[in-house]
Design an enzyme around this catalytic site. Structure first.
Site, PDB file in Angstrom:
ATOM      1  N   CYS A   1       0.843  -1.196   0.000  1.00 29.30           N
ATOM      2  CA  CYS A   1       0.000   0.000   0.000  1.00 29.30           C
ATOM      3  C   CYS A   1       0.876   1.243   0.000  1.00 29.30           C
ATOM      4  O   CYS A   1       1.862   1.299  -0.714  1.00 29.30           O
ATOM      5  CB  CYS A   1      -0.945  -0.075   1.197  1.00 29.30           C
ATOM      6  SG  CYS A   1      -2.152   1.226   1.211  1.00 29.30           S
TER       7      CYS A   1
ATOM      8  N   HIS B   1      -3.425  -4.818  -1.153  1.00 25.40           N
ATOM      9  CA  HIS B   1      -3.262  -5.601   0.075  1.00 25.40           C
ATOM     10  C   HIS B   1      -3.418  -7.092  -0.216  1.00 25.40           C
ATOM     11  O   HIS B   1      -4.538  -7.588  -0.292  1.00 25.40           O
ATOM     12  CB  HIS B   1      -4.328  -5.195   1.114  1.00 25.40           C
ATOM     13  CG  HIS B   1      -4.082  -3.862   1.721  1.00 25.40           C
ATOM     14  ND1 HIS B   1      -3.283  -3.695   2.825  1.00 25.40           N
ATOM     15  CD2 HIS B   1      -4.530  -2.631   1.382  1.00 25.40           C
ATOM     16  CE1 HIS B   1      -3.242  -2.413   3.145  1.00 25.40           C
ATOM     17  NE2 HIS B   1      -3.992  -1.744   2.277  1.00 25.40           N
TER      18      HIS B   1
ATOM     19  N   GLU C   1      -2.916  -9.445   1.833  1.00 20.76           N
ATOM     20  CA  GLU C   1      -3.348 -10.126   3.064  1.00 20.76           C
ATOM     21  C   GLU C   1      -4.860 -10.127   3.235  1.00 20.76           C
ATOM     22  O   GLU C   1      -5.400 -10.889   4.044  1.00 20.76           O
ATOM     23  CB  GLU C   1      -2.675  -9.484   4.294  1.00 20.76           C
ATOM     24  CG  GLU C   1      -3.151  -8.088   4.688  1.00 20.76           C
ATOM     25  CD  GLU C   1      -2.514  -6.963   3.862  1.00 20.76           C
ATOM     26  OE1 GLU C   1      -1.968  -7.236   2.783  1.00 20.76           O
ATOM     27  OE2 GLU C   1      -2.610  -5.797   4.293  1.00 20.76           O
TER      28      GLU C   1
ATOM     29  N   GLY D   1     -18.919 -16.379  26.708  1.00 20.50           N
ATOM     30  CA  GLY D   1     -19.363 -17.587  26.011  1.00 20.50           C
ATOM     31  C   GLY D   1     -18.989 -17.551  24.542  1.00 20.50           C
ATOM     32  O   GLY D   1     -19.087 -18.547  23.845  1.00 20.50           O
TER      33      GLY D   1
END
Ligand code: XMP
Length: 521
Positions: free
Chosen positions: A93, A180, A182, A235
């Site tokens: 980037c 990007h 990723e 939870g």
């Protein structure tokens, strides 16, 4: 669990953090390939890199994108010696503009910010671009681009408006990408990262998740020492994993506290009691519905809601800590919570996640421990499986700490809480009848603050507008709208309007993230 310890130094990719939203995601993607990654500040000195080399076999460096343009921020001071050291470099980037600027590369300001999926043309399938197609769909988030490269660099790909989207150094293993790799929406992003790690850096995949689990358990043990801790257990997968890790580290010195603030999904409290009663963990449930509702009286602003809930959580935890003699609070915070709350250097506040930006300034604990703070959800799921957490916890859809309160727009009333609980249950039931459930990141409803006219039993009513939100995502940093069939949407809509008398309209939110976020508040 047996832990394999490697005697030799493990192959490592250093990620230089320039502050962008996706920095830690790069770390996650590297670990996914069983290669270790260490995230370090962008202004790390070559001397510190040498020190790291004593511990790790540093095979390559990735420069993460920054959160601002190279014009606006002074974060772009990369020590040139790092580029001269011969270690392969991949810059992403706007970080790649940092490489070219000192060498007279021209950065052009583009007026419209390019967010989202863009098509680039790959002119040379070499180096990190090996095996890519001529046209590639990539995820770009840029406000600057390179229009001219210095002589020592060669362009490899360009955008439709003629800007350079990828380049390499003519004599060194140094690459730059405007996009990007990723981010999941970049179609061949994994291929690019694999090319860099395995072909350019010649890494061996010799890192295992067990090493990370052991590291997290040890960290909790060391921090708490002879003390005691409580953990906020909602939870959800993050707090469930943290609880199991903390219980491994602390045994009976840990108390897990589940706070029912009244904004849990229908059936949730019962299900959590059932799961954790099977574990050898001190587990307590605090019924706190009334006190949360009271604190939220008159609150309409989303950030204020989040902060009020974050603060009240802490007050409940402090009270429980007093009872059990705990000095430490453990939380299931994961990396996106931190980055979205604007708590990473240079990242901007998007929303205050209850356990980060929603925390009050004064806290009655010696320290807050967050063992999962560097991980993304998909990595937490992997850890959960390795810790033998039950399938229903591992696959449970993420649920925000403030619960359904951030799915009710405007004032929180008993009526709206009832509507959001019932509509949420309907959506879950209908989606879970299809094969969509496993593919979706989240599916839920929002009770809006808008009313609209309807007719039920031949009578005009002015009822609530309920929105359905369902998204696909890998780590919640970006998300795309789920393509639910009209049949399923129609069933959901019919059930909501017929089973909940106060609702007259049901709408489907068709916005990706970005620009939207997943939760509405
Ligand atoms: P957004 O709405 O920011 O959400 O796109 C990204 C993911 O994070 C969850 N979320 C939260 N989780 N505390 C949490 O533990 C929070 O305050 C919070 N807010 C959002 C959200 O459900 C989604 O999966």
């Amino acid at each position: 669990m047996e832990v394999k310890r490697t005697q030799t130094k493990i192959d490592t990719i250093l990620v230089l953090d320039f502050g962008g939203q996706y920095c830690h995601l790069i770390g996650g993607r590297i670990r996914e390939q069983e290669i270790y990654s260490e995230i370090v500040p962008h202004d790390i000195s070559p001397k510190d890199i040498e020190l790291l080399k004593e511990k790790f076999n540093v095979k390559g460096v990735i420069l993460s994108g920054g959160s601002g343009s190279t014009y606006e921020q002074d974060i772009s001071k990369l020590d040139p010696k790092i580029l001269e050291s011969g270690v392969p470099v991949l810059s992403l980037c706007c970080a790649h503009q940092i490489l070219t600027q000192p060498n007279d590369g021209k950065v052009k300001r583009v007026n419209c910010k390019e967010y989202g999926i863009t098509c680039v043309t790959v002119n040379a399938q070499v180096g990190v671009l090996k095996g890519l197609k001529n046209k590639e769909k990539v995820w770009m988030n840029k406000s600057d681009g390179i229009c001219d490269l210095p002589n020592s660099f060669e362009p490899l790909a360009h955008t439709d408006d003629g800007l350079i989207a990828a380049f390499m150094h003519k004599n060194k293993p140094v690459y730059g990408l405007q996009w990007h790799p990723e981010v999941i929406h970049t179609e061949n992003g994994t291929q690019v990262l694999q090319n860099f790690m395995f072909n350019v850096c010649k890494c061996q995949a010799n890192w295992r998740m067990e090493v990370l689990i052991e590291k997290m358990v040890q960290e909790i043990k060391t921090e708490v020492g002879e003390g005691r801790a409580i953990i906020g257990l909602s939870g959800g997968i993050d707090s469930s994993v943290s609880t199991v890790l903390a219980a491994r580290a602390l045994n009976e010195k840990l108390t897990a506290v589940y706070v029912d603030h009244g904004f849990m999904r229908e059936g949730e409290t019962l299900a959590i009691r059932e799961t954790f009663s099977k574990f050898k963990i001190n587990f307590i449930v605090v019924e706190a519905q009334e006190r949360f509702m009271k604190k939220l009286e008159g609150v309409t602003d989303p950030e204020c809601k989040r902060k009020t809930i974050g603060e009240e959580f802490i007050r409940v935890f402090e009270e429980e800590a007093m009872k059990s003699g705990a000095q430490y609070l453990i939380q299931g915070t994961i990396y996106p919570d931190i980055i979205e709350s604007g708590f990473s250097k240079n990242s901007k506040n998007i929303k205050s996640h209850h356990n980060v930006g929603g925390l009050p300034e004064k806290i009655g604990f010696k320290k807050i421990l967050e063992p999962l703070r560097e991980l993304y959800k998909d990595e937490v799921r992997k850890v959960a499986k390795m810790l033998d957490l039950p399938k229903e916890r591992v696959n449970r859809q993420p649920f925000p700490g403030p619960g359904l309160a951030v799915r009710i727009i405007g004032l929180l009333t008993e009526e709206k809480v009832r509507i959001v609980k019932r509509s949420d249950k309907i959506v879950r039931e209908e989606i879970e009848k299809t094969d969509l459930a496993e593919k979706l990141w989240q599916y839920f409803t929002i009770v809006t603050d808008t009313k609209a006219t309807g007719a039920k039993d031949d009578t005009r009513i002015y009822g609530y507008v309920v929105a359905i939100r369902a998204v696909e995502s890998r780590e919640a940093m970006t998300a795309s709208v789920a393509k639910i069939s009209y049949d399923t949407l129609e069933k959901i809509s019919t059930r909501i309007t017929s089973e909940i008398p106060e609702v007259t309209h049901v709408v489907y939110d068709i916005t990706h993230k970005p620009p939207a976020t997943i939760e509405w508040e």
